[in-house]
Design a protein around this motif. Structure first.
Motif, mmCIF file in Angstrom:
data_model
loop_
_atom_site.group_PDB
_atom_site.id
_atom_site.type_symbol
_atom_site.label_atom_id
_atom_site.label_comp_id
_atom_site.label_asym_id
_atom_site.label_seq_id
_atom_site.Cartn_x
_atom_site.Cartn_y
_atom_site.Cartn_z
ATOM 1 N N GLU A 1 -5.000 -3.652 2.100
ATOM 2 C CA GLU A 1 -3.689 -3.005 2.015
ATOM 3 C C GLU A 1 -3.397 -2.200 3.281
ATOM 4 O O GLU A 1 -2.293 -2.268 3.842
ATOM 5 C CB GLU A 1 -3.629 -2.093 0.787
ATOM 6 C CG GLU A 1 -2.268 -1.438 0.610
ATOM 7 C CD GLU A 1 -2.216 -0.476 -0.573
ATOM 8 O OE1 GLU A 1 -1.109 -0.268 -1.102
ATOM 9 O OE2 GLU A 1 -3.275 0.076 -0.949
ATOM 10 N N ALA B 1 -4.438 -0.601 -4.692
ATOM 11 C CA ALA B 1 -4.547 -1.760 -3.804
ATOM 12 C C ALA B 1 -4.570 -3.065 -4.585
ATOM 13 O O ALA B 1 -4.093 -4.103 -4.096
ATOM 14 C CB ALA B 1 -5.792 -1.629 -2.930
ATOM 15 N N PHE C 1 -1.139 -4.086 -5.099
ATOM 16 C CA PHE C 1 -0.609 -4.674 -3.867
ATOM 17 C C PHE C 1 -1.106 -6.113 -3.708
ATOM 18 O O PHE C 1 -0.336 -7.011 -3.360
ATOM 19 C CB PHE C 1 -1.033 -3.834 -2.660
ATOM 20 C CG PHE C 1 -0.732 -4.488 -1.340
ATOM 21 C CD1 PHE C 1 0.555 -4.478 -0.826
ATOM 22 C CD2 PHE C 1 -1.735 -5.133 -0.618
ATOM 23 C CE1 PHE C 1 0.848 -5.104 0.382
ATOM 24 C CE2 PHE C 1 -1.449 -5.759 0.586
ATOM 25 C CZ PHE C 1 -0.158 -5.743 1.095
#
Length: 420
Positions: free
Chosen positions: A79, A189, A192
């Motif tokens: 990320e 993350a 993401f």
């Protein structure tokens, strides 16, 4: 068709720039092993960028970039890497793909890495403490979490079960650190990661091959860090050699054509482990300072020495290298005299093979001397314009290895690459 680019030394050979340069001729760039311990450095308009997990073809418009199943992926690091690159590349999601079988690094992997390294004391191997080794251990131990698992509604419970196994191990080390912030970052993350293109990697890349697409497979670390053939036990936890392409991407060996090996014009190594041609003197420090030999990920100073042709010949053999790229040749511009290690000596006997354990005996380098060219080659644009003394140095390496040096890097920028 797949061509492979990989390092032939102990990593840090300049693979990022070379992959970035070659990527324009390919449809796909795929990372096949390693993790965030890799640091592939590229320069854009003089600005330094370090790619840890994203393939180095990411700046080539329209190219597919695949993180293969042989990689161990840290979502937190990924990320951050994507955030760093968006100001240069814009929307990474359109050409970045992640294989669903790619193994995940979770926060307790990093804790285990740190605890294990501390427990080794003076025998430590110089881990980057990124959780690489524990993640690969979970892979071979069949405990790992994989990228495809994050789409499972039961992922949180799967995570907790693995974390509890790790806590038992951490307690045996007497290691007790708060990882709550890491966990918070990890699950953010993960969200993401879900927004990226998660694909069935082996079907994905084989479909592209059937369509006639050209693939460039990108290795991380270096051949002398291979878990099987490197300077064991001072190695990484994956197969860094060309054979790792097949298992790290899910492709058959007959697809592989060219194997492009990258070597510096000298040698470096980070962390512990044998290094026969190391220079613990003024020349070693000059190589470090001129070559800016400090880790792209860790910042650690690299150990420096003259080029080791015994190890390089071994690496060419096990990889099936078909052509060589010599990087950082311009660093040698500043030396009146150069040397190359052409053999090892043990108790008066010379050998030209890499032994099982370089660390268990005092192998001494046998050096051959060369005159330096002491000329700035950074603006050279063709092989013919390079100094004759440099050409002699390169011809000697060609003849020793039986593999041709096809490119010479004479500076950090993408364009500073001379084709022979």
């Amino acid at each position: 068709m797949i061509d492979v680019i990989l390092g032939l030394q102990w990593g840090d050979e300049g693979k990022g720039k070379i992959v970035d340069f070659f990527a324009k001729d390919y449809d796909v760039v795929a990372r096949f092993q390693g993790g965030p311990n890799a640091g592939h450095t590229l320069y854009r308009n003089g600005e330094k960028l370090v790619l840890r997990q994203i393939p180095s073809g990411i700046f080539n418009e329209g190219k597919i970039n695949l993180i293969g199943n042989g990689v161990v992926l840290d979502p937190i690091s990924l990320e951050k890497e994507c955030e760093q690159l968006t100001k240069f590349e814009g929307d990474l999601k359109k050409n970045l793909y992640v294989a669903e079988r790619t193994n995940l690094i979770i926060p307790t992997h990093r804790a285990l890495d740190k605890a294990s390294e501390l427990a080794k004391g003076h025998s430590k191997i110089g881990s980057t403490l990124k959780g690489i080794s524990p993640a690969y251990m979970d892979k071979t131990g069949r405990n790992a979490l994989r990228v495809g698992d994050i789409l499972n509604p039961d992922f949180k419970n799967m995570y907790e079960a693995l974390k509890e196994k790790h806590y038992v191990m951490l307690k045996s080390y007497g290691f007790d650190e708060d990882i709550s912030q890491d966990e918070e970052d990890f699950f953010r993350a993960i969200e993401f990661l879900k927004t990226l293109n998660i694909v069935n990697g082996e079907y994905f890349i084989n479909k592209l091959l059937k369509e006639g697409k050209k693939v460039l497979a990108e290795g991380a670390q270096g051949s002398m860090l291979d878990v099987d053939f490197g300077t064991f036990p001072f190695v990484t936890s994956s197969n860094t050699i060309s054979a790792g392409v097949c298992s790290g991407l899910g492709v058959a060996p007959q697809h592989i054509k060219e194997v492009i090996g990258i070597t510096k014009a000298y040698c470096t190594r980070v962390g512990s482990g044998p290094f026969p041609s190391e220079l613990d003197n003024e020349d070693g420090q000059r190589l470090r300072d001129i070559g800016k030999e400090y880790g792209a990920v860790t910042g650690r100073p690299r150990r420096c020495g003259w080029i080791d042709l015994v190890a390089l010949d071994f690496a060419c053999m096990i990889n099936g290298v078909t052509q060589l790229v010599m990087t950082k040749a311009d660093v040698l511009d500043h030396f009146e005299k150069l040397e190359v290690c052409s053999a090892y000596s043990l108790e008066g006997k010379e050998i030209r093979q890499v032994p099982l354990r370089l660390d268990l005996a005092s192998y001494q380098p046998v050096f051959e001397a060369f005159d330096g060219w002491h000329t700035d080659i950074s603006r050279a644009s063709s092989y013919d314009t390079l100094p004759e003394k440099m050409q002699h140095y390169i011809r000697f390496i060609d003849n020793y290895l039986g593999v041709p040096v096809k490119y010479i890097s004479n500076g950090p920028e993408r364009e500073q690459l001379i084709k022979i």
